[in-house]
Design an enzyme around this catalytic site. Structure first.
Site, PDB file in Angstrom:
ATOM      1  N   GLN A 117       0.836  -1.213   0.000  1.00  0.00           N
ATOM      2  CA  GLN A 117       0.000   0.000   0.000  1.00  0.00           C
ATOM      3  C   GLN A 117       0.869   1.261   0.000  1.00  0.00           C
ATOM      4  O   GLN A 117       0.470   2.302   0.537  1.00  0.00           O
ATOM      5  CB  GLN A 117      -0.940  -0.014   1.206  1.00  0.00           C
ATOM      6  CG  GLN A 117      -2.112  -0.959   1.050  1.00  0.00           C
ATOM      7  CD  GLN A 117      -2.998  -0.583  -0.139  1.00  0.00           C
ATOM      8  OE1 GLN A 117      -3.117   0.584  -0.516  1.00  0.00           O
ATOM      9  NE2 GLN A 117      -3.646  -1.577  -0.742  1.00  0.00           N
ATOM     10  N   SER A 118       2.018   1.194  -0.619  1.00  0.00           N
ATOM     11  CA  SER A 118       2.929   2.337  -0.631  1.00  0.00           C
ATOM     12  C   SER A 118       2.333   3.544  -1.364  1.00  0.00           C
ATOM     13  O   SER A 118       1.954   3.447  -2.535  1.00  0.00           O
ATOM     14  CB  SER A 118       4.233   1.910  -1.317  1.00  0.00           C
ATOM     15  OG  SER A 118       4.984   3.042  -1.695  1.00  0.00           O
ATOM     16  N   ASN A 119       2.283   4.667  -0.660  1.00  0.00           N
ATOM     17  CA  ASN A 119       1.852   5.925  -1.308  1.00  0.00           C
ATOM     18  C   ASN A 119       2.897   6.374  -2.320  1.00  0.00           C
ATOM     19  O   ASN A 119       2.572   6.950  -3.355  1.00  0.00           O
ATOM     20  CB  ASN A 119       1.683   7.029  -0.255  1.00  0.00           C
ATOM     21  CG  ASN A 119       0.581   6.719   0.728  1.00  0.00           C
ATOM     22  OD1 ASN A 119      -0.561   6.514   0.338  1.00  0.00           O
ATOM     23  ND2 ASN A 119       0.905   6.674   2.002  1.00  0.00           N
TER      24      ASN A 119
END
Ligand SMILES: *Cc1c(COP(=O)(O)O)cnc(C)c1O
Length: 332
Positions: A75-77
């Protein structure tokens, strides 16, 4: 002040607003809390990573690269911002993600696929140690195809990425003048350290009156002390060998990490709910919510007694809220 910036792309919606949270500050009976709205750097590009990527992708283009390889959690921005910017700029993007994706992609991962990024997932165990070899493998893979791939480290936190939050300090200097304030602290979440490194350096270069305070969201204080220091020293070597570094101004609080990266306590979710319903400001459970919760707890404990103004940098992260909707919903 004459600061020689390297090449930069204009990608973020800047300047972002600086806004007071009056109702919330009043109920805490502490300093006036201001929010630097870096969640508004762009709707789908939202957050702090785009500030760093303005400099990092400019460098990739300067080096003649047509492909970006980067890494992070599922879920890396940062990966989401890179995927969408790549699509916007006509660059191929390959994401090396930590963890096994299961079920229908949600949040940032859904946007990664939507942006057409190549996604490869690797087991979380041993991921960090494998990264240098993986980066090299994929760079050679693209070279064999006649492409040139640029590897962006986690969070775009390196010498070049540091410029993103140095430039933000130039904005903050104007914000402080416009509102006639001298905030004693600038608070941010620290995940890969680049935001804290840039803010710490920027405060020194632009002579801001504030102490930067990073709230760790994953690793401990010793880790961030070393990481921020390393980024600043790399910045100095590459860009300003004669510049003295504010290494004594690196301050990290690691008391609010909770169960670990991307895992928040019910108290953090409570704070997210409270801030959303009191001020209409949405934080996330991985970064900004954890750091904000830490700041609020420290205010409650009297840590900022006598301080008039404090700035919280809202680094974004809204898409990370949705994959954790069950934890959030159980408290609503
Ligand atoms: C990456 C990130 C951070 C942490 O910034 P670093 O520069 O990696 O320390 C904070 N908030 C959000 C929403 C992020 O995506």
């Amino acid at each position: 002040m004459d600061i020689a910036y390297p090449p930069r792309l204009s990608l973020a919606r800047l300047p972002t607003p600086l806004e007071p949270l009056d109702r919330l500050s009043e109920s805490l009976n502490g300093p006036r809390i201001w929010v630097k709205r870096d969640d508004l750097t762009g709707s789908h590009l939202s957050g702090n990573k785009i500030r760093k990527l303005e400099f990092v992708i400019a460098r990739a283009k300067e080096e003649g690269c047509d492909t970006l390889i980067t890494c992070g959690g599922l879920q890396s921005n940062h990966c989401r911002a890179t995927a969408l910017l790549g699509a916007q700029l006509g660059l191929k993007v390959h994401l090396l993600l930590r963890g096994e994706a299961s079920g229908v992609p949600d949040g940032n991962l859904l946007l990664d696929y939507l942006a057409g990024a190549e996604v490869t997932c690797y087991p979380a165990r041993g991921y960090s140690a494998r990264l240098p070899a993986l980066a090299q493998h994929w760079q050679e893979h693209y070279q064999a195809q006649g492409r040139k791939a640029f590897f962006i480290p986690i969070g775009a936190s390196d010498a070049t990425g540091t410029w993103g939050y140095v430039a933000c300090c130039e904005e903050l200097r104007r914000d402080f003048q416009a509102h006639n304030i001298n905030p004693a602290y600038i608070v941010c979440a620290s995940g890969s350290g680049g935001t804290q490194a840039g803010l710490t350096l920027g405060c020194a270069l632009y002579d801001l009156p504030s102490q930067v305070l990073g709230f760790a969201v994953c690793d401990d204080e010793a880790y961030f002390q070393a990481k921020v220091r390393e980024d600043l020293q790399a910045w100095k070597r590459r860009y300003a060998p004669k510049q003295s570094l504010p290494l004594e101004s690196i301050v990290v609080n690691d008391n609010y990490i909770g169960p670990g990266y991307a895992k928040a306590t019910p108290e953090v979710f409570d704070t997210i709910k409270w801030v959303a319903s009191t001020e209409g400001l949405v934080l996330d459970p991985v970064y900004s919510g954890k750091a904000f919760h830490g700041m609020v707890e420290e205010i409650r404990q009297g840590r900022f007694k006598g301080v008039e103004d404090i700035v919280f940098v809202h680094t974004g992260g809204i898409y990370g809220l949705f994959p954790q909707r069950e934890e959030m919903f159980s408290l609503l």
